[in-house]
Enzyme design. Sequence first.
Site, PDB file in Angstrom:
ATOM      1  N   GLN A  57      10.019  12.057  43.148  1.00 60.68           N
ATOM      2  CA  GLN A  57      10.343  11.671  41.774  1.00 60.68           C
ATOM      3  C   GLN A  57      11.311  10.495  41.709  1.00 60.68           C
ATOM      4  OE1 GLN A  57      11.452  14.818  39.140  1.00 60.68           O
ATOM      5  NE2 GLN A  57      11.799  13.447  37.438  1.00 60.68           N
ATOM      6  N   GLU A 105       3.531  16.489  43.639  1.00 60.89           N
ATOM      7  CA  GLU A 105       3.014  17.099  42.411  1.00 60.89           C
ATOM      8  C   GLU A 105       2.759  15.987  41.404  1.00 60.89           C
ATOM      9  OE1 GLU A 105       5.195  18.306  39.412  1.00 60.89           O
ATOM     10  OE2 GLU A 105       6.302  16.492  39.857  1.00 60.89           O
ATOM     11  N   THR A 116      10.400  16.497  48.409  1.00 64.79           N
ATOM     12  CA  THR A 116       9.408  15.476  48.733  1.00 64.79           C
ATOM     13  C   THR A 116      10.079  14.241  49.318  1.00 64.79           C
ATOM     14  OG1 THR A 116       8.120  16.257  46.851  1.00 64.79           O
ATOM     15  CG2 THR A 116       7.436  14.204  47.849  1.00 64.79           C
ATOM     16  N   THR A 127      21.638  18.356  41.726  1.00 58.46           N
ATOM     17  CA  THR A 127      20.424  18.807  41.052  1.00 58.46           C
ATOM     18  C   THR A 127      19.781  19.977  41.777  1.00 58.46           C
ATOM     19  OG1 THR A 127      19.153  17.193  42.294  1.00 58.46           O
ATOM     20  CG2 THR A 127      19.888  16.542  40.118  1.00 58.46           C
ATOM     21  N   ASN A 183      23.844   8.831  42.329  1.00 63.50           N
ATOM     22  CA  ASN A 183      23.751   8.837  40.872  1.00 63.50           C
ATOM     23  C   ASN A 183      25.110   8.829  40.191  1.00 63.50           C
ATOM     24  OD1 ASN A 183      21.003   8.738  40.795  1.00 63.50           O
ATOM     25  ND2 ASN A 183      20.727  10.942  40.735  1.00 63.50           N
ATOM     26  N   GLU A 232      16.505 -10.820  58.547  1.00 65.32           N
ATOM     27  CA  GLU A 232      17.846 -11.398  58.567  1.00 65.32           C
ATOM     28  C   GLU A 232      18.905 -10.391  58.138  1.00 65.32           C
ATOM     29  OE1 GLU A 232      18.866 -15.482  56.880  1.00 65.32           O
ATOM     30  OE2 GLU A 232      16.707 -15.569  57.139  1.00 65.32           O
TER      31      GLU A 232
END
Length: 450
Positions: free
Chosen positions: A11, A71, A145, A179, A206, A254
Site C-alpha cells: 500500500q 490484495e 507486503t 499502524t 511518517n 553516482e
Amino acid sequence: MREIISIHIGQAGIQVGNACWELYCLEHGIEPDGTMPSDTTVGVAHDAFNTFFSETGAGKHVPRAIFVDLEPTVIDEVRTGSYRQLFHPEQLISGKEDAANNFARGHYTVGKEIVDLCLDRVRKLADNCTGLQGFLVFNAVGGGTGSGLGSLLLERLSVDYGKKSKLGFTIYPSPQVSTAVVEPYNSVLSTHSLLEHTDVAVLLDNEAIYDICRRSLDIERPTYTNLNRLISQIISSLTTSLRFDGAINVDVTEFQTNLVPYPRIHFMLSSYAPVISAEKAYHEQLSVPEITNAVFEPSSMMAKCDPRHGKYMACCLMYRGDVVPKDVNAAVATIKTKRTVQFVDWCPTGFKCGINYQPPSVVPGGDLAKVQRAVCMISNNTAVAEVFSRIDHKFDLMYAKRAFVHWYVGEGMEEGEFSEAREDLAALEKDYEEVGAEGADDENDDGEDY
C-alpha cells in the site's frame, strides 16, 4: 538510454508511487492519458524523460513501472483513478488475499505465488530498455507486503540483474505513530535483506513528515496525500537529473559512489527545502544560502533522527531551478564553517552537488508553494543508527516473550530467522558506531573486512 524501472510494493509503495507519477507527468507536460502535446517526435525515444517513460508508436508515454500488492483494493484505486489510462494494465499486479501485516505471508506463502508474475513483468520492461541503469524500489517495512514481498523481490532482482543498482525508498515505522503491533518484527526481518540487496536506501518515516506538514505548511491534520506529495517532491528532485538535461547531472550509480563508504553503511537521511505554503512564500525571499541552511536543520529531516547526534560521512545536494554554481559554492562553504554540521574525520570534503535548471513543479491545489528554486539533500549520517536501535529495542521487548511469533512460524518461517536478522541489525548498529568513532583508522584496521 539509461533507463530506470520503478517498482512499487504494498500500500505505501503504491500510494507514494501515485504521487510520484502524478508529479513526473506535471513536470514533463504529460497528460493523464499518456499523451504529450509538447513532444513533436512521436515514437522516437531520445529525450531525457525516456529514462522513466517508454513511448509507443502512437505517441503514448507509458511509465516504466510496476505496482504490486497482495490484495486488490489499493491497486483498484489506481485502476479507476485519474491516471488509469497512463499505466499498462499488465503493470498493475494484485493478488486476492493480503499479507495481513505478516512478513512471512508476504515472503513465503502468499508472496511466493505472485513473485514470478512480477519478475515476468519486470523482464518485459527490462527488455524494452536499451541500457537499463537500475531499479527504484518503493515500499514500507512495517506492513506485510512491503516488508515480505519487498524483500523477496529484491532478493530475486539481485539474482536476475546482479550488476544493476537498486535504490530503495523505504518507509520505516515511526517512534510514536504505529499502524501495526508487529511492525518491529517486520522491519527487522526486512532490513536484514535490505542490507544485502539494496545499494542505497533512503529512510522515510511518517511521523517526521507529519511534523513537517504541520509546522511548515500549517496543515492541522495532514493526510497520507499530504505526506506522499512531500515525499514525491524529494524523489522527483533526486531523479530530475535523470529526466532532464541539466547543468551538473547526477547518475544513479553516482549516488552510490558518493554516498556509500562501506557496503553496509548505505542508509540515508533525506530533507527538502523550501517546504512552504503559498501564503508564506509570497513574503519570503528564499535564496540559495537560506534553503541550503534549511536542509541541514534537524527538523527538516524526513526520518525521526537527529543528525546532530551523529556525524556526516557524505552528503548529496541536488539543486533545481534558478541556481548558479557560484551561489552553491558559497552556501556550502558557509555550512562547512558551522559547528553544528560535523563530518567524520576521515572524510573532510563530503559534498556532492548537482544543479538542474528545471524549476520545481507543484501539484495544482496541493499544499506546496510554487518556488523559483529548491534543494534536496540526501546524506549519510551515523545518526541513522538511532532509527535501527529504536526498532531493535521494540523487537527485543516482544521477542523476549516470543509474542506473536507463532503467526510467522505458522507461515513456514523458522524461529532462527528472527535471531539471525536481529543479530545482523546488532552488527549494523556496531558498524555505525565504529564508523563514527574518532580517528578510526589508527587503532583498528578491520573496517574493510565486510
